[in-house]
Design a protein around this motif. Structure first.
Motif, PDB file in Angstrom:
ATOM      1  N   TYR A 155      57.546  41.816 -27.539  1.00  0.00           N
ATOM      2  CA  TYR A 155      57.696  42.308 -28.907  1.00  0.00           C
ATOM      3  C   TYR A 155      58.558  43.566 -28.977  1.00  0.00           C
ATOM      4  N   ASP A 156      59.319  43.665 -30.063  1.00  0.00           N
ATOM      5  CA  ASP A 156      59.912  44.931 -30.452  1.00  0.00           C
ATOM      6  C   ASP A 156      58.905  45.629 -31.361  1.00  0.00           C
ATOM      7  N   TYR A 157      59.004  46.945 -31.461  1.00  0.00           N
ATOM      8  CA  TYR A 157      57.973  47.647 -32.217  1.00  0.00           C
ATOM      9  C   TYR A 157      58.461  49.015 -32.680  1.00  0.00           C
ATOM     10  N   LEU A 158      57.732  49.555 -33.642  1.00  0.00           N
ATOM     11  CA  LEU A 158      57.880  50.940 -34.063  1.00  0.00           C
ATOM     12  C   LEU A 158      56.502  51.574 -34.013  1.00  0.00           C
ATOM     13  N   HIS A 159      56.439  52.793 -33.492  1.00  0.00           N
ATOM     14  CA  HIS A 159      55.175  53.517 -33.454  1.00  0.00           C
ATOM     15  C   HIS A 159      54.937  54.148 -34.818  1.00  0.00           C
ATOM     16  N   LEU A 160      53.849  53.780 -35.471  1.00  0.00           N
ATOM     17  CA  LEU A 160      53.558  54.273 -36.806  1.00  0.00           C
ATOM     18  C   LEU A 160      52.984  55.691 -36.750  1.00  0.00           C
ATOM     19  N   PRO A 161      53.282  56.498 -37.753  1.00  0.00           N
ATOM     20  CA  PRO A 161      52.767  57.874 -37.775  1.00  0.00           C
ATOM     21  C   PRO A 161      51.315  57.908 -38.257  1.00  0.00           C
ATOM     22  N   ALA A 162      50.475  57.225 -37.535  1.00  0.00           N
ATOM     23  CA  ALA A 162      49.051  57.172 -37.888  1.00  0.00           C
ATOM     24  C   ALA A 162      48.252  56.992 -36.604  1.00  0.00           C
ATOM     25  N   THR A 163      47.117  57.634 -36.547  1.00  0.00           N
ATOM     26  CA  THR A 163      46.242  57.537 -35.380  1.00  0.00           C
ATOM     27  C   THR A 163      44.814  57.329 -35.855  1.00  0.00           C
ATOM     28  N   ASP A 164      44.134  56.351 -35.286  1.00  0.00           N
ATOM     29  CA  ASP A 164      42.735  56.107 -35.608  1.00  0.00           C
ATOM     30  C   ASP A 164      41.841  56.723 -34.542  1.00  0.00           C
ATOM     31  N   VAL A 165      40.641  57.072 -34.926  1.00  0.00           N
ATOM     32  CA  VAL A 165      39.677  57.719 -34.033  1.00  0.00           C
ATOM     33  C   VAL A 165      38.547  56.748 -33.726  1.00  0.00           C
ATOM     34  N   TRP A 166      38.261  56.575 -32.424  1.00  0.00           N
ATOM     35  CA  TRP A 166      37.163  55.721 -32.010  1.00  0.00           C
ATOM     36  C   TRP A 166      35.841  56.490 -32.081  1.00  0.00           C
ATOM     37  N   GLY A 167      34.811  55.756 -32.434  1.00  0.00           N
ATOM     38  CA  GLY A 167      33.483  56.346 -32.468  1.00  0.00           C
ATOM     39  C   GLY A 167      32.422  55.273 -32.588  1.00  0.00           C
ATOM     40  N   VAL A 168      31.249  55.664 -33.051  1.00  0.00           N
ATOM     41  CA  VAL A 168      30.106  54.761 -33.127  1.00  0.00           C
ATOM     42  C   VAL A 168      29.545  54.777 -34.543  1.00  0.00           C
ATOM     43  N   LEU A 169      29.401  53.605 -35.121  1.00  0.00           N
ATOM     44  CA  LEU A 169      28.759  53.445 -36.416  1.00  0.00           C
ATOM     45  C   LEU A 169      27.285  53.157 -36.173  1.00  0.00           C
ATOM     46  N   MET A 170      26.412  53.915 -36.852  1.00  0.00           N
ATOM     47  CA  MET A 170      24.974  53.779 -36.607  1.00  0.00           C
ATOM     48  C   MET A 170      24.193  54.088 -37.878  1.00  0.00           C
ATOM     49  N   ARG A 171      22.934  53.764 -37.875  1.00  0.00           N
ATOM     50  CA  ARG A 171      22.072  54.148 -38.976  1.00  0.00           C
ATOM     51  C   ARG A 171      21.822  55.662 -38.949  1.00  0.00           C
ATOM     52  N   LYS A 172      21.628  56.256 -40.129  1.00  0.00           N
ATOM     53  CA  LYS A 172      21.381  57.692 -40.204  1.00  0.00           C
ATOM     54  C   LYS A 172      20.028  58.083 -39.619  1.00  0.00           C
ATOM     55  N   ASP A 173      19.131  57.093 -39.467  1.00  0.00           N
ATOM     56  CA  ASP A 173      17.832  57.400 -38.875  1.00  0.00           C
ATOM     57  C   ASP A 173      17.750  56.996 -37.403  1.00  0.00           C
ATOM     58  N   SER A 174      18.904  56.732 -36.784  1.00  0.00           N
ATOM     59  CA  SER A 174      18.906  56.331 -35.371  1.00  0.00           C
ATOM     60  C   SER A 174      18.733  57.560 -34.479  1.00  0.00           C
ATOM     61  N   PRO A 175      18.301  57.366 -33.228  1.00  0.00           N
ATOM     62  CA  PRO A 175      18.082  58.501 -32.307  1.00  0.00           C
ATOM     63  C   PRO A 175      19.341  59.315 -32.020  1.00  0.00           C
ATOM     64  N   LEU A 176      20.515  58.734 -32.205  1.00  0.00           N
ATOM     65  CA  LEU A 176      21.760  59.439 -31.891  1.00  0.00           C
ATOM     66  C   LEU A 176      22.392  60.115 -33.107  1.00  0.00           C
ATOM     67  N   ALA A 177      21.794  59.939 -34.275  1.00  0.00           N
ATOM     68  CA  ALA A 177      22.438  60.394 -35.513  1.00  0.00           C
ATOM     69  C   ALA A 177      22.551  61.920 -35.603  1.00  0.00           C
ATOM     70  N   ASP A 178      21.722  62.654 -34.885  1.00  0.00           N
ATOM     71  CA  ASP A 178      21.786  64.122 -34.945  1.00  0.00           C
ATOM     72  C   ASP A 178      22.857  64.708 -34.031  1.00  0.00           C
ATOM     73  N   LYS A 179      23.463  63.888 -33.189  1.00  0.00           N
ATOM     74  CA  LYS A 179      24.478  64.387 -32.264  1.00  0.00           C
ATOM     75  C   LYS A 179      25.817  64.559 -32.990  1.00  0.00           C
ATOM     76  N   GLN A 180      26.597  65.557 -32.566  1.00  0.00           N
ATOM     77  CA  GLN A 180      27.924  65.779 -33.137  1.00  0.00           C
ATOM     78  C   GLN A 180      28.928  64.759 -32.631  1.00  0.00           C
ATOM     79  N   SER A 181      28.749  64.323 -31.401  1.00  0.00           N
ATOM     80  CA  SER A 181      29.643  63.321 -30.800  1.00  0.00           C
ATOM     81  C   SER A 181      28.834  62.517 -29.783  1.00  0.00           C
ATOM     82  N   ILE A 182      29.429  61.393 -29.366  1.00  0.00           N
ATOM     83  CA  ILE A 182      28.719  60.450 -28.499  1.00  0.00           C
ATOM     84  C   ILE A 182      29.396  60.378 -27.130  1.00  0.00           C
ATOM     85  N   GLN A 183      28.597  60.580 -26.079  1.00  0.00           N
ATOM     86  CA  GLN A 183      29.103  60.478 -24.708  1.00  0.00           C
ATOM     87  C   GLN A 183      28.733  59.118 -24.113  1.00  0.00           C
TER      88      GLN A 183
END
Length: 298
Positions: A155-183
């Protein structure tokens, strides 16, 4: 194999009836039956199971239906970009992409393009990177918006001026919800929902430091909306990109970024040596112009 016969075959598969398809196609029933018998004879295989009330497809018929739809779509796509008046730019553009905020950049280019060339029509296809590349390879899409890396041999391509951030979607009452980030250690024993994209497997394997398939995978998803419903029901934690699901207000869900952070670069890709229609060529020019303006404004 004639395109006309493939159209007849698709109509019968959709209507599940010779009489219904004949009426839809404005053909006599005997004529349509004869054409279908000739198609089966040409392929030397039965395509239909003829019941009293409806017609169903054999396994070979199901395979042909998938390919017939792709072939007819490709023919229609090609014909739509010919025989257009020469005094103005018209035609159709086929763009595939996954769920990403980068599609907003594509939308801005399309808005500008269709303002200047109102006869241009665009068609969007949503799918993951594997889906998009398959359709690009088959000629069913002109462009695809996919997460890096890109196969630069194909493929030929162009790098778009946009970057997405990976993370974790969870319930607000889950054990990990109080953490600032996920290891990585936070997720080792958690039920996970992950994307089915091949490139995503590779990225997450690097982040976890082990093959992602060795983790507790509860399920996989193609697009995130339905996966978010599974998360809301407490079926697991979805590894996903940020800003695709609303987690504000009364939502039961929250998003936490990964640590160390993991970003996804995005490319718009097309097949090497592709011959573009006038509409597709103008779209690519518009993308390049918008990228230049974005760079100068940075």
């Amino acid at each position: 194999m004639e395109i006309r016969l493939l159209r007849y075959f698709i109509a019968v598969a959709n209507q599940q009836s010779i009489s219904g398809a004949a009426k839809h196609l404005h053909l006599s029933q005997p004529t349509l039956s004869r054409q279908l018998s000739e198609l089966e004879a040409e392929l030397d295989t039965p395509l239909f199971i003829r019941g009293n009330r409806k017609i169903t497809l054999t396994a070979e018929g199901m395979f042909l239906l998938t390919k017939a739809k792709e072939i007819v779509e490709l023919v229609d796509k090609t014909e739509a970009n010919f025989n257009q008046p020469t005094e103005f730019i018209s035609g159709e553009i086929y763009i595939g992409g996954g769920e990403t905020k980068a599609m907003q950049f594509i939308a801005k280019a399309l808005k500008h393009l269709t303002h200047h060339y109102p006869a241009i029509q665009f068609h969007l296809y949503s799918g993951n990177a594997d889906d998009i590349m398959e359709k690009l390879d088959n000629g069913l899409l002109d462009f695809g918006v996919v997460i890096e890396p890109t196969d630069k041999q194909k493929y030929d391509y162009l790098h778009l001026p946009a970057t997405d951030v990976w993370g974790v979607l969870m319930r607000k009452d889950s054990p990990l919800a109080d953490k600032q980030s996920i290891q990585p250690s936070d997720l080792i024993d958690k039920p996970l929902l992950i994307s089915r994209q091949t490139t995503v497997d590779n990225e997450l394997t690097g982040w976890f430091g082990q093959d992602v398939k060795n983790l507790s995978i509860t399920g996989t998803y193609n697009l995130l909306y339905n996966a978010a419903l599974m998360v809301e029901e407490g079926l697991g934690y979805a590894l996903c990109l940020d800003k695709l699901i609303n987690t504000s207000g009364d939502s039961n869900l929250c998003f936490k970024p990964l640590n160390p952070d993991l970003h996804a670069g995005l490319n718009i890709i097309w097949k090497k040596h592709q011959v573009f229609s006038n509409a597709a060529r103008k779209f690519l020019e518009q993308i390049r112009n918008n990228m230049e303006k974005y760079t100068h404004n940075e």
